[in-house]
Motif scaffolding. Structure first.
Motif, mmCIF file in Angstrom:
data_model
loop_
_atom_site.group_PDB
_atom_site.id
_atom_site.type_symbol
_atom_site.label_atom_id
_atom_site.label_comp_id
_atom_site.label_asym_id
_atom_site.label_seq_id
_atom_site.Cartn_x
_atom_site.Cartn_y
_atom_site.Cartn_z
ATOM 1 N N LEU A 1 6.214 -4.085 -4.773
ATOM 2 C CA LEU A 1 5.491 -5.344 -4.571
ATOM 3 C C LEU A 1 6.261 -6.565 -5.085
ATOM 4 O O LEU A 1 6.318 -7.580 -4.382
ATOM 5 N N PRO A 2 6.880 -6.520 -6.271
ATOM 6 C CA PRO A 2 7.634 -7.704 -6.698
ATOM 7 C C PRO A 2 8.717 -8.112 -5.687
ATOM 8 O O PRO A 2 8.897 -9.292 -5.404
ATOM 9 N N THR A 3 9.390 -7.133 -5.124
ATOM 10 C CA THR A 3 10.420 -7.422 -4.116
ATOM 11 C C THR A 3 9.800 -7.981 -2.846
ATOM 12 O O THR A 3 10.333 -8.921 -2.239
ATOM 13 N N LEU A 4 8.665 -7.437 -2.429
ATOM 14 C CA LEU A 4 7.998 -7.928 -1.220
ATOM 15 C C LEU A 4 7.584 -9.393 -1.363
ATOM 16 O O LEU A 4 7.751 -10.185 -0.436
ATOM 17 N N THR B 1 0.840 -1.203 0.000
ATOM 18 C CA THR B 1 0.000 0.000 0.000
ATOM 19 C C THR B 1 0.872 1.249 0.000
ATOM 20 O O THR B 1 0.570 2.225 -0.674
ATOM 21 N N ASN B 2 1.966 1.205 0.758
ATOM 22 C CA ASN B 2 2.872 2.348 0.845
ATOM 23 C C ASN B 2 3.833 2.434 -0.337
ATOM 24 O O ASN B 2 4.340 3.501 -0.642
ATOM 25 N N ASP B 3 4.123 1.298 -0.961
ATOM 26 C CA ASP B 3 5.086 1.253 -2.056
ATOM 27 C C ASP B 3 4.665 0.216 -3.089
ATOM 28 O O ASP B 3 5.249 -0.862 -3.159
ATOM 29 N N PRO B 4 3.646 0.522 -3.912
ATOM 30 C CA PRO B 4 3.179 -0.461 -4.892
ATOM 31 C C PRO B 4 4.277 -0.933 -5.851
ATOM 32 O O PRO B 4 4.283 -2.087 -6.262
ATOM 33 N N ALA B 5 5.220 -0.072 -6.186
ATOM 34 C CA ALA B 5 6.293 -0.459 -7.103
ATOM 35 C C ALA B 5 7.219 -1.494 -6.466
ATOM 36 O O ALA B 5 7.903 -2.237 -7.178
#
Length: 155
Positions: A105-108, A99-103
């Motif tokens: 997401l792949p790393t998360l 939510t804070n960093d959509p870009a």
């Protein structure tokens, strides 16, 4: 099964087809490119569902005296047919961080897979980690699909 169960299954099937259509239309990927990462997301959702069920069972067992009140161990989850998930590997945690960093997401998602492998040796080197192949928006839509209440209730 009652009528609402069939409607739920039909909705899930329609949502999955819509996700596949979205992947085909909004990425340059073929199904052979994205099928393993998608299966990884399904695994992550299922592992989170099982984790939450086991956590509730452990809490209830401790409250009722069936289990001693002590530090919870990963083996307590295994006994309940679940994996203990470190916080970084929990679906809700991944979605909250995204939510804070959509870009990011792949790393998360990749970090979640790495965390599971690190804590459960039989899965070491097995889970997909190529989430960078997705455009962040496409991956976000896919993750949101598997974060629906209907799928969260699937155990």
């Amino acid at each position: 099964m009652d009528g609402s169960t069939f409607k739920d299954i039909e909705k899930l099937e329609a949502d999955l087809w819509a996700a596949a259509d979205n992947l085909r239309a909004n990425s340059k990927l073929t199904s052979s490119d994205y099928f393993m990462p998608v299966l990884g997301i399904i695994f992550l959702r299922h592992a989170a569902n099982r984790f939450e069920v086991a956590a509730k069972q452990i809490e209830e067992d401790q409250a009722s005296g069936k289990m001693p009140k002590r530090k919870i161990l990963p083996a307590d989850y295994i006994r309940r047919r679940a994996l203990w998930l470190p916080e970084t590997a929990r679906y809700d945690h991944v979605m909250a961080k995204a939510t804070n960093d959509p870009a990011g997401l792949p790393t998360l998602v990749t970090d979640a897979m790495n965390a599971i492998e690190a804590d459960f040796e039989p899965l070491s080197g097995v889970l997909p980690k190529d989430y960078g192949i997705f455009e962040p928006k496409v991956l976000e839509e896919l993750m949101r699909l598997f974060n629906s209440e209907q799928i969260k209730r699937a155990k």
